[in-house]
Design an enzyme around this catalytic site. Structure first.
Site, PDB file in Angstrom:
ATOM      1  N   VAL A 208       9.765   5.488   0.139  1.00  3.73           N
ATOM      2  CA  VAL A 208       9.538   3.936  -0.077  1.00  3.73           C
ATOM      3  C   VAL A 208       9.468   2.893  -0.168  1.00  3.73           C
ATOM      4  CG1 VAL A 208       9.448   2.969   2.276  1.00  3.73           C
ATOM      5  CG2 VAL A 208       9.659   5.177   2.710  1.00  3.73           C
TER       6      VAL A 208
ATOM      7  N   LEU B  16       0.734  -1.454   0.115  1.00  3.09           N
ATOM      8  CA  LEU B  16       0.021   0.039  -0.074  1.00  3.09           C
ATOM      9  C   LEU B  16       1.061   1.582   0.473  1.00  3.09           C
ATOM     10  CD1 LEU B  16      -2.353  -1.129   2.792  1.00  3.09           C
ATOM     11  CD2 LEU B  16      -2.694  -1.238   0.158  1.00  3.09           C
TER      12      LEU B  16
ATOM     13  N   CYS C  59       3.582   3.372  -3.083  1.00  4.93           N
ATOM     14  CA  CYS C  59       4.337   3.314  -3.964  1.00  4.93           C
ATOM     15  C   CYS C  59       5.201   5.129  -3.738  1.00  4.93           C
ATOM     16  CB  CYS C  59       3.582   3.508  -5.523  1.00  4.93           C
ATOM     17  SG  CYS C  59       5.149   2.469  -5.679  1.00  4.93           S
TER      18      CYS C  59
ATOM     19  N   SER D  31       8.074   2.386  -3.533  1.00  3.29           N
ATOM     20  CA  SER D  31       9.361   2.131  -4.537  1.00  3.29           C
ATOM     21  C   SER D  31       9.817   0.915  -4.111  1.00  3.29           C
ATOM     22  CB  SER D  31       8.991   3.248  -5.632  1.00  3.29           C
ATOM     23  OG  SER D  31      10.176   4.218  -5.187  1.00  3.29           O
TER      24      SER D  31
ATOM     25  N   GLY E 126      16.575  19.038   0.823  1.00  5.09           N
ATOM     26  CA  GLY E 126      15.921  17.677   1.077  1.00  5.09           C
ATOM     27  C   GLY E 126      15.431  17.169   2.363  1.00  5.09           C
TER      28      GLY E 126
ATOM     29  N   LYS F  73       7.465   8.806  17.596  1.00  8.10           N
ATOM     30  CA  LYS F  73       8.326   7.779  17.621  1.00  8.10           C
ATOM     31  C   LYS F  73       8.345   7.917  19.216  1.00  8.10           C
ATOM     32  CE  LYS F  73      10.243   9.120  13.414  1.00  8.10           C
ATOM     33  NZ  LYS F  73      11.462  10.167  12.557  1.00  8.10           N
TER      34      LYS F  73
END
Lengths: 448, 448
Positions: A21, A16, A18, A23, A194, A212
């Site tokens: 991560v 689920l 694409c 791809s 980036g 986290k």
């Protein structure tokens, strides 16, 4: 060997999402299919990749069959043995995972936001259905931290976790420390490279780290901790001056996610979970974590000090963590068994962050005349806050000197461990002393 | 939850060995029995502790029932669900573990010497019997490294592992670096502090690190690697002078266990496994590993760089790792399933350490006159060894200056990656140059 030599049909894997991560997960699943089959004991067959718009152009590895792309995520999750969720966000990720679990699939997710907001719903559904839920990639990317805390330390007691779990803020603080640049300039540079989003709020305000922290705290203390239990303070108030003074006193400023066992005023044991910038001594292993790297430092009763270091984000590192989870879940399909389930038997109360007792560094501007240091020290003593050191240093050599008014001296006070309330009262009392011109900063010191 | 709520009788745990680690395992098993039962889903019952002499005095925690001590190890292993081996040595540990496996017990061992010498026999027996064999504590003590490599990285490709896996030698080298003391003095200090044995051979000659390198290489490359496959060089030849020069050139000397994917002369892929002292750049995360700590640095295709850091030895840290394994094995007894089995599908050839291409630092004493540097550089060029830097530094400021003859200069040459054979031929050619008085040292540079 063993079961892996038996004839075993392929396990159906649904993906689920694409993006960056997804791809990479698709590429590894297809290009490393022979290795993965050896490790699992059965082939893994990618049966579909759910995306919002199957016709949109996307950079997929040549090994991936583009006809696997589908807009029918709901249908896809019911025809898979293992569902990998790397789409992010709360919905439709949550509904799709619940549907997959109900259909009997094991699930692997990298979705920290979803787990921090509503993990217990997913854990409970997986437990009821008797299927695995794995989420190594949701915390600190490629760094194996979920598995060690859940499994390797299962016979130990965690006392404290200090984590650098957001690469963007670590990059920003590291640039400020190594070049002396301002917060704004460092954020801009992170955006250009980036490392930071156009809107950096989730990172610099500590929301990402807080999600986290909630997940790590839940695992380490066998207690449900959700995002709203995490006290959160970002790094937007950290100045180049703070960073320079930190260096001058042998520290570096890091944004830390902290989960620790604490004892409340009433003597009850509980957990404090918080995210805030802190001074870390240069001798501490976390101080050396540079650039966009992540690291999680664990203090446990028997194991002592442990640290896990690596890349906390990015397509390939995150995909590596996802694939490790997929192999575990797939092995359970082939060999039987089940991964760890949510462990909340301890059910400790979440105590306010103010319960935590830490050291502080208070920096203030005072009139440059004799007796001021003694006057300040007297206030600390009267409030029961013990002083580790008071320094009256020269300005750090970062070019900031000469900006301040003449006749002003700086004091840097490092306290021994003190309660937040006592420290706050002390700072208030110092602020109104006649020779005190300004409380320049109050920062916690952690890891000492 | 799930199966853990079902009525489940206790799991019988047998302990072989009751030294520093064993007594701590016994203490944790008994004192933390409630927590362990929650994590496993069934109580763990310590049914016996095998020792050579049950009447000998030994410091056991009060929670441990001394009547559990027995000299009948052979009988004990046949009446347990899980057998923990922390006695060390090859025999009788091997026979007892094989007997336990044949009797259907899962086994947990901390015995690196046994695994490096004859691990495959144990792995095969466990596989045939369908039982778990876990050994997290055999490598790097409390640091979860076996589980991450076996499970978390199961969907990735490891390229290289660089490990500081012997605390004694790391302590010795760290002391030499921080105080300038000699190797002998540092070993003596380590002995005084209990970090080194009276006979330090196994540590300082690299045997202990080599055993761990063999285990790590096997796991990381899915290939059987045994102790005799490991090229080994200890740290006994490292001088205070070497350490001082390392610092002067921005390095620190560490004893590294290295396992890496290499390509042989014939283009065949294989694995090189070796233990030797090496220069590590100060900017590398391994350079900051101080004192008796251990760390394992992993480079993987997708995950990138990872590091695992912690205490590599000692009763409590090792016991923590053992208990984590016990919980995993016990959960499989309760919930079904099985841990990872030996994975040797890759069966890569072990190529000689000389296959590995690394950078070198060559230090030489030469006549202090013009043209010598050019003459040496010419030899390197003629042998095809590419130079990264040649330094003609002043003596390091550690008090060694003034000892050498006058008219002598020092050259420190750092090469780009070169094959061992080419480097050796180059060093031979340099040694016979007329102005070269001595090749002072040749050390590999790793982690750059």
């Amino acid at each position: 060997m063993g079961a892996s030599q038996q004839e075993q049909g392929p396990l159906r894997v649904a993906l689920l999402g694409c993006g960056v991560v997804g791809s990479e997960v698709a590429r590894l699943l297809t290009q490393q299919s022979a290795d993965l089959a050896s490790r699992v004991g059965a082939p893994l067959e990618l049966v579909g990749i759910a995306v919002r718009d199957a016709s949109a152009p996307r950079p997929l590895a040549e090994s991936v069959d583009r006809s696997l792309l589908t807009e029918d995520a709901e249908g896809l999750v019911t025809r898979a043995d293992i569902v990998i969720e790397v789409m992010g966000g709360i919905e439709p990720a949550r509904s799709l995972l619940l549907r997959a679990i109900e259909a009997g699939a094991a699930v692997v997710t990298a979705n920290k936001a979803l787990l921090a907001e509503d993990g217990p719903t997913l854990y409970k559904a997986a437990d009821t259905a008797g299927v695995d839920i794995y989420f190594e990639a949701a915390v600190a990317g490629a760094i194996p931290i979920v598995r060690p805390v859940r499994e390797s330390l299962a016979g130990d007691h965690v006392r404290r976790i200090l984590g650098i779990v957001n690469g963007t803020t670590n990059y920003v603080l590291d640039q400020m420390a190594s070049t002396g640049m301002s917060f704004d300039d460092a954020v801009k540079q992170a955006q250009d490279l980036g490392y930071a989003e156009a809107d950096p709020t989730a990172d610099v305000e500590g929301f990402d780290a807080a999600a986290k922290a909630a997940i790590l705290a839940s695992l380490a203390f066998h207690t449900r901790v959700s995002l709203e239990d995490v006290a959160r303070e970002g790094i937007t108030a950290i100045t180049a001056d703070d960073v320079a003074w930190a260096a001058q006193t042998g520290h570096v400023i890091k944004l830390l996610a902290i989960a620790e066992a604490v004892t409340g005023d009433d003597g009850a044991h509980g957990v404090s979970v918080r995210v805030h910038p802190a001074l870390v001594p240069l001798t501490h292993p976390l101080a050396g974590v540079r650039g966009a790297f992540n690291a999680v430092f664990v203090e446990a009763d028997a194991a002592g000090e442990l640290m896990f270091y690596g890349r906390g984000a990015g397509g390939s590192p995150t995909a590596s963590a996802v694939l490790g989870d997929v192999v575990s879940a797939a092995r359970h399909r082939v060999l039987g068994g089940k991964g760890p389930e949510e462990s909340i038997y301890a059910a400790l109360p979440i105590l306010p962050a103010s319960t935590a007792v830490t050291r502080y560094q208070v920096r203030l501007a005072v009139d440059d005349r004799p007796g001021v240091l003694a006057q300040v020290a007297q206030v600390l003593a009267s409030k029961g806050v013990s002083i580790e050191a008071v320094r009256q240093p020269s300005e750090p050599s970062d070019g900031t000197q000469g900006d301040g008014p003449t006749g002003v001296a700086h004091l840097v006070i490092t306290t021994h461990a003190a309660a937040e309330a006592a420290l706050a009262a002390t700072v208030d009392a110092i602020a109104v002393l006649e020779p005190v011109r300004e409380i320049t900063s109050v920062l916690r010191v952690e890891g000492a």
